[in-house]
Design a protein around this motif. Structure first.
Motif, short mmCIF file in Angstrom:
data_model
loop_
_atom_site.label_atom_id
_atom_site.label_comp_id
_atom_site.label_asym_id
_atom_site.label_seq_id
_atom_site.Cartn_x
_atom_site.Cartn_y
_atom_site.Cartn_z
N CYS A 140 19.91 -4.10 35.75
CA CYS A 140 18.84 -3.14 35.50
C CYS A 140 17.78 -4.11 34.76
CB CYS A 140 19.10 -2.12 34.78
SG CYS A 140 19.51 -2.15 32.88
N GLN A 141 16.61 -3.49 34.88
CA GLN A 141 15.42 -4.33 34.22
C GLN A 141 15.21 -3.76 32.66
OE1 GLN A 141 15.76 -4.69 37.61
NE2 GLN A 141 16.43 -6.41 36.35
N GLY A 142 15.76 -2.48 32.25
CA GLY A 142 15.68 -1.83 31.09
C GLY A 142 16.93 -1.17 30.84
N THR A 143 17.55 -1.25 29.66
CA THR A 143 18.69 -0.76 29.26
C THR A 143 18.68 0.64 28.87
OG1 THR A 143 18.85 -1.74 27.22
CG2 THR A 143 19.94 -3.20 28.96
N TYR A 144 17.68 1.53 29.16
CA TYR A 144 17.69 2.97 28.95
C TYR A 144 16.77 3.45 30.06
CZ TYR A 144 14.28 1.68 25.15
OH TYR A 144 13.30 1.23 24.64
N CYS A 145 16.73 4.75 30.25
CA CYS A 145 16.55 5.53 31.05
C CYS A 145 14.78 5.13 31.70
CB CYS A 145 16.61 6.98 31.30
SG CYS A 145 18.46 7.46 31.01
N GLY A 146 13.95 5.51 30.92
CA GLY A 146 12.53 5.51 30.94
C GLY A 146 12.18 4.03 31.47
N PRO A 147 12.44 2.75 30.78
CA PRO A 147 11.76 1.50 31.46
C PRO A 147 12.42 1.28 32.85
CG PRO A 147 12.22 1.43 29.14
CD PRO A 147 12.86 2.62 29.54
N SER A 148 13.71 1.61 32.84
CA SER A 148 14.38 1.04 34.06
C SER A 148 13.99 2.02 35.34
CB SER A 148 16.18 1.59 33.97
OG SER A 148 16.58 1.16 34.95
N ARG A 149 13.66 3.10 35.38
CA ARG A 149 13.23 3.82 36.21
C ARG A 149 11.79 3.59 36.58
NH1 ARG A 149 16.84 8.44 37.19
NH2 ARG A 149 18.77 8.38 36.04
N ALA A 150 10.88 3.36 35.63
CA ALA A 150 9.61 2.99 35.93
C ALA A 150 9.66 1.87 36.60
CB ALA A 150 9.11 3.17 34.86
N SER A 151 10.48 0.70 36.42
CA SER A 151 10.39 -0.56 36.64
C SER A 151 10.80 -0.57 38.34
CB SER A 151 11.61 -1.41 36.05
OG SER A 151 11.47 -2.59 36.46
N PHE A 152 12.06 -0.02 38.59
CA PHE A 152 12.59 0.06 40.14
C PHE A 152 11.54 0.81 41.00
CE2 PHE A 152 16.03 2.83 38.63
CZ PHE A 152 15.54 4.02 39.43
N GLU A 179 18.35 -7.72 41.15
CA GLU A 179 17.99 -6.66 40.24
C GLU A 179 17.77 -5.39 40.73
OE1 GLU A 179 16.06 -10.34 37.25
OE2 GLU A 179 14.77 -8.91 38.32
N LEU A 180 17.65 -4.36 39.92
CA LEU A 180 17.24 -3.13 40.64
C LEU A 180 15.71 -3.13 41.01
CD1 LEU A 180 18.81 -0.34 38.31
CD2 LEU A 180 19.39 -0.91 40.71
N LEU A 181 14.98 -4.19 40.81
CA LEU A 181 13.57 -4.24 41.15
C LEU A 181 13.33 -4.76 42.60
CD1 LEU A 181 10.65 -4.32 39.57
CD2 LEU A 181 11.01 -6.84 39.09
N ASP A 182 14.68 -5.19 42.83
CA ASP A 182 14.51 -5.95 44.22
C ASP A 182 14.72 -4.61 45.52
OD1 ASP A 182 14.56 -8.53 43.21
OD2 ASP A 182 16.65 -8.50 43.11
N LEU A 183 14.98 -3.51 44.96
CA LEU A 183 15.38 -2.55 45.88
C LEU A 183 14.12 -2.21 46.60
CD1 LEU A 183 17.76 0.02 44.07
CD2 LEU A 183 18.60 -1.47 45.85
N TYR A 184 12.94 -2.21 46.19
CA TYR A 184 11.65 -1.43 46.93
C TYR A 184 11.31 -2.67 47.99
CZ TYR A 184 6.53 -0.37 46.82
OH TYR A 184 5.40 0.06 47.16
N PRO A 185 11.12 -3.93 47.81
CA PRO A 185 10.87 -4.85 48.73
C PRO A 185 11.85 -4.95 49.93
CG PRO A 185 11.24 -6.03 46.83
CD PRO A 185 11.20 -4.77 46.34
N THR A 186 13.03 -4.77 49.28
CA THR A 186 14.25 -4.93 50.28
C THR A 186 14.46 -4.00 51.29
OG1 THR A 186 15.63 -6.21 48.54
CG2 THR A 186 16.64 -5.17 50.53
N VAL A 187 14.22 -2.70 50.77
CA VAL A 187 14.20 -1.36 51.76
C VAL A 187 13.26 -1.35 52.73
CG1 VAL A 187 14.63 0.86 51.92
CG2 VAL A 187 15.98 -0.39 49.99
N ALA A 188 12.05 -1.67 52.14
CA ALA A 188 10.75 -1.67 53.00
C ALA A 188 10.76 -2.80 53.93
CB ALA A 188 9.36 -1.90 51.83
N SER A 189 11.57 -3.89 53.71
CA SER A 189 11.84 -4.95 54.81
C SER A 189 12.82 -4.55 55.91
CB SER A 189 12.04 -6.25 54.12
OG SER A 189 12.71 -7.01 55.21
N LEU A 190 13.64 -3.76 55.29
CA LEU A 190 14.86 -3.15 56.31
C LEU A 190 14.26 -2.13 57.21
CD1 LEU A 190 17.79 -3.02 53.91
CD2 LEU A 190 17.73 -4.53 55.70
#
Length: 492
Positions: A78-90, A378-389
């Motif tokens: 994850c990019q933040g080790t608690y809920c708020g920063p992590s979810r806002a990031s991905f 990284e969880l941050l990779d999900l957005y570009p990956t799924v858009a590409s798929l």
């Protein structure tokens, strides 16, 4: 204009039967063939609690089945080790340092009109919906209802309305559920009643799955899959378990009782002696005053909550198959961050150790072979990956990487290391295949941790002050300095 050209244009426009069938209706064909996205996220879930990641006690057959048909990532962070920063990031596609979301707020003020992950799909013709917690929402406070649903409905939390076609919240009784409850935290004499908040509480609850938030979430997700099966969708399903309180119907507890059979992680004498003060987690066995009995019950309650959540995942996956969507839907399962279950006498999240910064991640794409991938992602990779798929344009501004090639070749590499932060501690993690480097404050004034993860995978021996490792420390300090420039280098 030449008469022949006019005649030709008129013939072309007026006689569509002359256009090859492969071109006529291409847009409609592409729309029909677009892949759906089912994004399932659990709250506060450590990979070590899942059978498919090696747990031999906790029972997670439905998540295991998904892992067996998809790619299971062993080094996802994850990019933040608690809920708020992590979810806002991905969801935004940015690191926390770019959005400046270090707490429990929405990233929209910084990202402006740039689309979030689900919004990007919505803008491209998808039905985009969430059920329960995708962006940050307080648990238990944001989902509890007690005896008065109006009084206890705290709204949408840090959600982003623009991201959705529709959104649905799932209220439940949480710590107020009828049943047998015990507060484990700060209750050495056993006199403290069952309480709410971010507190270690176990409730063996009366009633079935439908009484609770996650049971209601799975039911709504099943309903939406059936209702929208004939159109492309991006559906986010957010389960709140195993986030405290550890509440699940009684039927999920027997495999983990009596609680004294739970086996706690190894406790090493002097384990904290070489850890900087900032590296001692905010919840420990010591400061929560949890004796061994309570620690074991906390583990049992956590596992029961995970098993309950897994059953809800199974209901959603069954509905996907029942509606004929399995062969045209990308399914992702993950958590917003990991969780300590007594390792180093640490509990909960926030820490930058692997148990907290690492996350389970499974991506199942129709037509792709099952695999296990040890590459860093990284969880941050999900957005570009799924858009590409899904053959959507990948916005240029995204800070994540397209990792879709790992789904075809799990031995490939996209990242040399993963990066995560613990804003509460002003901590930073750089994790590569050989080292876990943790630094507190940008000037390292609150200390450094360095672990040789090849020889010390459980991270007991901090080498940061070792004379023979100063070159490694110096190299990582420079890498971190460059990384912080990189994650802030954007046009926000």
């Amino acid at each position: 204009m030449n008469v022949r050209i006019l005649l030709f244009v008129g013939l072309f426009v007026g006689l569509p039967w002359l256009i090859p069938g492969s071109l006529l209706g291409a847009a409609e064909q592409n729309s029909d063939e677009r892949m759906n996205v089912l994004f399932i996220i659990s709250d506060d879930l450590t990979a070590t609690a899942l059978s498919c990641y090696g747990n031999t006690v906790c029972q997670t057959p439905h998540i295991d089945a998904l892992a067996a048909q998809g790619t299971r990532f062993t080094r996802a962070y994850c990019q933040g080790t608690y809920c708020g920063p992590s979810r806002a990031s991905f969801m935004s596609g940015y690191y926390p340092h770019a959005t400046e979301v270090f707490g429990y707020v929405n990233p929209r003020p910084k990202i402006g009109d740039r689309p979030t992950w689900s919004e990007h799909f919505k803008n491209n013709g998808y039905y985009a919906a969430r059920v329960s917690k995708i962006f940050h929402m307080g648990v238990p406070g944001g989902v509890e209802y007690g005896q008065d649903p109006v009084k206890y409905d705290f709204g949408n939390g840090a959600d982003d309305e623009r991201s959705w076609t529709e959104r649905f919240n799932s209220l439940g009784p949480e710590w107020m559920a009828a049943g047998d409850g015990e507060t484990l935290e700060s209750n050495p004499d056993g006199k403290r009643p069952v309480v709410g908040g971010n507190t270690f509480v176990v409730v063996e609850a009366d009633g079935d799955d439908s009484v609770h938030s996650d049971g209601r979430t799975s039911a709504k997700a099943v309903e939406l899959l059936e209702k929208h099966r004939d159109e492309p969708f991006w559906l986010g399903v957010g389960f709140v378990r195993p986030h405290v309180p550890f509440v699940a119907p009684r039927s999920y507890y027997p495999p983990y009782k009596p609680y004294d059979k739970m086996v706690l992680p190894e406790k090493v004498q002097g384990d904290w002696d070489d850890i900087p003060k900032a590296g001692i987690n905010y919840k420990t066995s010591e400061n929560m005053k949890m004796d061994i009995r309570r620690q074991k019950k906390a583990m049992g309650g956590y596992f029961a909550s995970v098993a309950f959540m897994d059953a809800q995942v199974g209901k959603v996956l069954d509905a996907l198959k029942a509606n004929g969507l399995q062969d045209k839907t990308i399914v992702i399962f993950t958590s917003d961050h990991g969780y300590h279950l007594g390792e180093h006498d640490f509990w909960a999240k926030v820490s930058l150790r692997d148990e907290s910064a690492g996350v389970p991640l499974i991506i199942s794409v129709p037509g792709k072979k099952p695999a296990v991938c040890d590459s860093f992602v990284e969880l941050l990779d999900l957005y570009p990956t799924v858009a590409s798929l899904c053959q959507l344009p990948v916005p240029d501004h995204l800070q994540g990487k397209d990792i879709s090639k790992l789904l075809d070749d799990p031995t490939a590499k996209v990242r040399d290391a993963a990066f995560s932060i613990a804003p509460m501690r002003k901590g930073f993690l750089l994790r590569d295949k050989n080292w876990a480097y943790i630094q507190y404050r940008e000037d390292a004034s609150n200390g450094i941790e360095l672990f040789d993860v090849q020889n010390d995978p459980k991270q007991y021996d901090n080498l940061a002050t070792s004379a023979q490792h100063q070159s490694v420390v110096a190299a990582f300090r420079e890498k971190l300095k460059q990384k912080l420039v990189e994650v802030r280098d954007n046009d926000l």
